[in-house]
Design a protein around this motif. Structure first.
Motif, PDB file in Angstrom:
ATOM      1  N   PRO A  72      18.251   3.498 -11.843  1.00 18.64           N
ATOM      2  CA  PRO A  72      17.804   3.958 -10.525  1.00 18.64           C
ATOM      3  C   PRO A  72      17.867   5.480 -10.411  1.00 18.64           C
ATOM      4  O   PRO A  72      18.853   6.103 -10.812  1.00 18.64           O
ATOM      5  CB  PRO A  72      18.805   3.291  -9.569  1.00 18.64           C
ATOM      6  N   ALA A  73      16.798   6.070  -9.894  1.00 19.04           N
ATOM      7  CA  ALA A  73      16.746   7.519  -9.694  1.00 19.04           C
ATOM      8  C   ALA A  73      16.541   7.797  -8.212  1.00 19.04           C
ATOM      9  O   ALA A  73      15.783   7.081  -7.544  1.00 19.04           O
ATOM     10  CB  ALA A  73      15.613   8.128 -10.508  1.00 19.04           C
ATOM     11  N   PRO A  74      17.191   8.801  -7.670  1.00 19.51           N
ATOM     12  CA  PRO A  74      16.994   9.139  -6.258  1.00 19.51           C
ATOM     13  C   PRO A  74      15.521   9.426  -5.977  1.00 19.51           C
ATOM     14  O   PRO A  74      14.815   9.962  -6.843  1.00 19.51           O
ATOM     15  CB  PRO A  74      17.852  10.400  -6.074  1.00 19.51           C
ATOM     16  N   PRO A  75      15.028   9.070  -4.808  1.00 19.71           N
ATOM     17  CA  PRO A  75      13.628   9.360  -4.468  1.00 19.71           C
ATOM     18  C   PRO A  75      13.306  10.839  -4.663  1.00 19.71           C
ATOM     19  O   PRO A  75      14.112  11.714  -4.327  1.00 19.71           O
ATOM     20  CB  PRO A  75      13.548   8.966  -2.992  1.00 19.71           C
ATOM     21  N   GLY A  76      12.140  11.088  -5.247  1.00 17.19           N
ATOM     22  CA  GLY A  76      11.723  12.465  -5.456  1.00 17.19           C
ATOM     23  C   GLY A  76      12.201  13.083  -6.756  1.00 17.19           C
ATOM     24  O   GLY A  76      11.843  14.216  -7.079  1.00 17.19           O
ATOM     25  N   THR A  77      13.009  12.352  -7.536  1.00 13.53           N
ATOM     26  CA  THR A  77      13.461  12.862  -8.824  1.00 13.53           C
ATOM     27  C   THR A  77      12.273  13.038  -9.763  1.00 13.53           C
ATOM     28  O   THR A  77      11.436  12.148  -9.871  1.00 13.53           O
ATOM     29  CB  THR A  77      14.476  11.906  -9.470  1.00 13.53           C
ATOM     30  N   ASP A  78      12.175  14.199 -10.417  1.00 15.52           N
ATOM     31  CA  ASP A  78      11.103  14.377 -11.388  1.00 15.52           C
ATOM     32  C   ASP A  78      11.688  14.525 -12.783  1.00 15.52           C
ATOM     33  O   ASP A  78      12.892  14.694 -12.968  1.00 15.52           O
ATOM     34  CB  ASP A  78      10.190  15.560 -11.032  1.00 15.52           C
ATOM     35  N   ILE A  79      10.806  14.470 -13.779  1.00 10.84           N
ATOM     36  CA  ILE A  79      11.267  14.442 -15.163  1.00 10.84           C
ATOM     37  C   ILE A  79      11.944  15.754 -15.551  1.00 10.84           C
ATOM     38  O   ILE A  79      12.824  15.778 -16.410  1.00 10.84           O
ATOM     39  CB  ILE A  79      10.102  14.110 -16.115  1.00 10.84           C
ATOM     40  N   GLU A  80      11.586  16.869 -14.908  1.00 11.11           N
ATOM     41  CA  GLU A  80      12.214  18.143 -15.215  1.00 11.11           C
ATOM     42  C   GLU A  80      13.711  18.101 -14.927  1.00 11.11           C
ATOM     43  O   GLU A  80      14.517  18.680 -15.658  1.00 11.11           O
ATOM     44  CB  GLU A  80      11.549  19.266 -14.437  1.00 11.11           C
ATOM     45  N   ALA A  81      14.087  17.416 -13.856  1.00  5.16           N
ATOM     46  CA  ALA A  81      15.498  17.318 -13.495  1.00  5.16           C
ATOM     47  C   ALA A  81      16.272  16.447 -14.475  1.00  5.16           C
ATOM     48  O   ALA A  81      17.487  16.589 -14.619  1.00  5.16           O
ATOM     49  CB  ALA A  81      15.637  16.762 -12.084  1.00  5.16           C
ATOM     50  N   VAL A  82      15.560  15.553 -15.161  1.00  3.58           N
ATOM     51  CA  VAL A  82      16.217  14.594 -16.052  1.00  3.58           C
ATOM     52  C   VAL A  82      16.425  15.165 -17.447  1.00  3.58           C
ATOM     53  O   VAL A  82      17.508  15.037 -18.028  1.00  3.58           O
ATOM     54  CB  VAL A  82      15.413  13.284 -16.125  1.00  3.58           C
ATOM     55  N   ILE A  83      15.394  15.793 -17.998  1.00  3.29           N
ATOM     56  CA  ILE A  83      15.483  16.200 -19.405  1.00  3.29           C
ATOM     57  C   ILE A  83      15.798  17.674 -19.605  1.00  3.29           C
ATOM     58  O   ILE A  83      15.957  18.131 -20.737  1.00  3.29           O
ATOM     59  CB  ILE A  83      14.207  15.818 -20.184  1.00  3.29           C
ATOM     60  N   GLY A  84      15.895  18.439 -18.525  1.00  6.91           N
ATOM     61  CA  GLY A  84      16.419  19.800 -18.575  1.00  6.91           C
ATOM     62  C   GLY A  84      15.736  20.728 -19.562  1.00  6.91           C
ATOM     63  O   GLY A  84      14.529  20.956 -19.486  1.00  6.91           O
ATOM     64  N   PRO A  85      16.510  21.310 -20.526  1.00  4.51           N
ATOM     65  CA  PRO A  85      15.962  22.304 -21.439  1.00  4.51           C
ATOM     66  C   PRO A  85      14.753  21.815 -22.235  1.00  4.51           C
ATOM     67  O   PRO A  85      13.879  22.607 -22.577  1.00  4.51           O
ATOM     68  CB  PRO A  85      17.141  22.604 -22.380  1.00  4.51           C
ATOM     69  N   ALA A  86      14.693  20.525 -22.531  1.00  2.00           N
ATOM     70  CA  ALA A  86      13.547  19.995 -23.274  1.00  2.00           C
ATOM     71  C   ALA A  86      12.254  20.207 -22.513  1.00  2.00           C
ATOM     72  O   ALA A  86      11.197  20.437 -23.106  1.00  2.00           O
ATOM     73  CB  ALA A  86      13.761  18.511 -23.567  1.00  2.00           C
ATOM     74  N   MET A  87      12.317  20.148 -21.182  1.00  2.00           N
ATOM     75  CA  MET A  87      11.150  20.390 -20.352  1.00  2.00           C
ATOM     76  C   MET A  87      10.933  21.882 -20.121  1.00  2.00           C
ATOM     77  O   MET A  87       9.794  22.374 -20.148  1.00  2.00           O
ATOM     78  CB  MET A  87      11.319  19.674 -19.006  1.00  2.00           C
ATOM     79  N   ALA A  88      12.005  22.618 -19.939  1.00  2.00           N
ATOM     80  CA  ALA A  88      11.890  24.048 -19.660  1.00  2.00           C
ATOM     81  C   ALA A  88      11.175  24.787 -20.781  1.00  2.00           C
ATOM     82  O   ALA A  88      10.421  25.733 -20.539  1.00  2.00           O
ATOM     83  CB  ALA A  88      13.278  24.644 -19.444  1.00  2.00           C
ATOM     84  N   ARG A  89      11.363  24.360 -22.003  1.00  2.00           N
ATOM     85  CA  ARG A  89      10.771  25.086 -23.127  1.00  2.00           C
ATOM     86  C   ARG A  89       9.250  25.011 -23.131  1.00  2.00           C
ATOM     87  O   ARG A  89       8.578  25.827 -23.779  1.00  2.00           O
ATOM     88  CB  ARG A  89      11.317  24.553 -24.457  1.00  2.00           C
ATOM     89  N   LEU A  90       8.669  24.034 -22.423  1.00  2.00           N
ATOM     90  CA  LEU A  90       7.223  23.864 -22.446  1.00  2.00           C
ATOM     91  C   LEU A  90       6.486  25.032 -21.811  1.00  2.00           C
ATOM     92  O   LEU A  90       5.309  25.244 -22.076  1.00  2.00           O
ATOM     93  CB  LEU A  90       6.817  22.554 -21.757  1.00  2.00           C
ATOM     94  N   SER A  91       7.168  25.796 -20.971  1.00  2.00           N
ATOM     95  CA  SER A  91       6.558  26.972 -20.341  1.00  2.00           C
ATOM     96  C   SER A  91       7.018  28.271 -20.996  1.00  2.00           C
ATOM     97  O   SER A  91       6.713  29.356 -20.491  1.00  2.00           O
ATOM     98  CB  SER A  91       6.884  26.993 -18.846  1.00  2.00           C
ATOM     99  N   MET A  92       7.733  28.182 -22.108  1.00  2.00           N
ATOM    100  CA  MET A  92       8.268  29.354 -22.784  1.00  2.00           C
ATOM    101  C   MET A  92       7.421  29.716 -23.999  1.00  2.00           C
ATOM    102  O   MET A  92       6.703  28.875 -24.542  1.00  2.00           O
ATOM    103  CB  MET A  92       9.714  29.087 -23.231  1.00  2.00           C
ATOM    104  N   THR A  93       7.503  30.980 -24.410  1.00  2.00           N
ATOM    105  CA  THR A  93       6.920  31.391 -25.677  1.00  2.00           C
ATOM    106  C   THR A  93       8.026  31.916 -26.580  1.00  2.00           C
ATOM    107  O   THR A  93       9.091  32.347 -26.111  1.00  2.00           O
ATOM    108  CB  THR A  93       5.849  32.481 -25.494  1.00  2.00           C
ATOM    109  N   PHE A  94       7.763  31.897 -27.885  1.00  2.00           N
ATOM    110  CA  PHE A  94       8.760  32.259 -28.887  1.00  2.00           C
ATOM    111  C   PHE A  94       8.129  33.211 -29.895  1.00  2.00           C
ATOM    112  O   PHE A  94       6.981  33.038 -30.298  1.00  2.00           O
ATOM    113  CB  PHE A  94       9.287  31.000 -29.580  1.00  2.00           C
ATOM    114  N   ALA A  95       8.893  34.190 -30.296  1.00  2.00           N
ATOM    115  CA  ALA A  95       8.362  35.234 -31.172  1.00  2.00           C
ATOM    116  C   ALA A  95       7.951  34.689 -32.532  1.00  2.00           C
ATOM    117  O   ALA A  95       6.953  35.122 -33.113  1.00  2.00           O
ATOM    118  CB  ALA A  95       9.397  36.347 -31.350  1.00  2.00           C
ATOM    119  N   ASP A  96       8.713  33.719 -33.022  1.00  2.00           N
ATOM    120  CA  ASP A  96       8.420  33.154 -34.334  1.00  2.00           C
ATOM    121  C   ASP A  96       9.184  31.849 -34.496  1.00  2.00           C
ATOM    122  O   ASP A  96       9.866  31.390 -33.569  1.00  2.00           O
ATOM    123  CB  ASP A  96       8.781  34.136 -35.455  1.00  2.00           C
TER     124      ASP A  96
END
Length: 289
Positions: free
Chosen positions: A129-153
């Protein structure tokens, strides 16, 4: 152990798949997590007995299947799975799923009971059970955050993952291969291959879609859930606990605790041998019975 890559025609383009194992070996299919790719199963493939092969697609919107268009969703992954089985001439087999891939495995078994002989679920498939309004970003944290990041190499991307609590002190060539397959683009602006929309659509279904969440209780085939004692950030407890899993009493799903692992590590640590043994047992009980 080097896999062989091929593509399968699916709706909208070509699904990238890696196969490990001999040409005449019995294939099983492995479905990865929400921001992962098929190479997350390379160590599992190495642990399987010679009589089994492993087919691991990069799911739609990830890695070398990133160009496949929407509509996304777990139903699309199920359709792609069936296309893979048809392409390889596989009538019926065991499906292994990790995390989100475990939910896809359950949904495939319910929708196509003639094609899925059994499922092995690795820390996934059973929704909580997840509280209403919970999105996947809140669940998987850094794994999701990296999708908007760029990396030098590639080294900077490797360093990002090495700092993740789940891999602290657990880095290996298996993890590195999986991580590097995800990276696309050119320095100094490399990025994850994962399509954000695909991750969000799939994640929303894992969190609140009734058919997806109900599939594990409606399985028409033998099922095993191998659950990790620690969570995505190596925290304790993990996603599942003995108390939470009592909700599966009477479902027929057999439970196996992985006491030394977190959400990620069963595929990359020595526990991959435990998962492989369970896959082999599932094949013997179902496909080869």
């Amino acid at each position: 152990m080097t896999g062989t890559e091929f593509t399968v025609a699916v709706d909208g383009g070509a699904l990238a798949v890696t196969r490990w194992g001999a040409a005449d070996a019995l294939p099983v299919v492995a479905l990865h997590g929400i921001t992962a790719n098929g190479h997350s199963f390379a160590r599992l493939a190495a642990e399987l007995p010679d009589g089994l092969a492993l087919l691991a697609p990069d799911l739609r919107g990830r890695a070398r299947s990133a160009d496949l268009p929407g509509p996304y969703g777990l139903g699309a992954h199920v359709a792609d799975l069936v296309a893979l089985l048809d392409d390889r001439g596989v009538d019926r087999t065991v499906v292994v799923g990790h995390s989100m891939g475990a939910f896809v495995a359950c949904l495939a078994a319910v929708r196509h009971p003639d094609r899925v002989a059994g499922v092995v679920l690795v820390d996934g498939g059973f929704g909580l059970p997840a509280p209403p309004g919970t999105d996947i970003e809140a669940v998987i944290g850094p794994a999701m955050a990296r999708l908007s990041m760029t990396f030098a190499d590639r080294d900077e991307y490797r360093a990002f993952w090495r700092k993740h609590p789940a891999f602290a002190g657990r880095w290996s060539s298996w993890v590195d291969d999986h991580v590097q397959r995800d990276l696309v683009g050119e320095p100094p602006a490399m990025r994850s291959s994962c399509v954000v929309e695909a991750v969000r659509v799939d994640g929303a279904q894992v969190l609140d879609d009734p058919e997806v969440l109900g599939a594990v209780r409606a399985l028409p085939c033998p099922a095993w859930l191998l659950w990790a004692a620690r969570g995505l950030m190596d925290e304790s407890p993990g996603l599942y606990t003995p108390e939470r899993l009592t909700a599966l009493d009477g479902s027929g799903v057999r439970l196996v605790e992985l006491p030394d692992d977190n959400h990620y590590t069963p595929l990359f640590s020595s526990t991959a041998a435990v998962v492989a043994a369970q896959v082999h047992a599932a094949v013997q009980q179902t496909v080869q019975a």
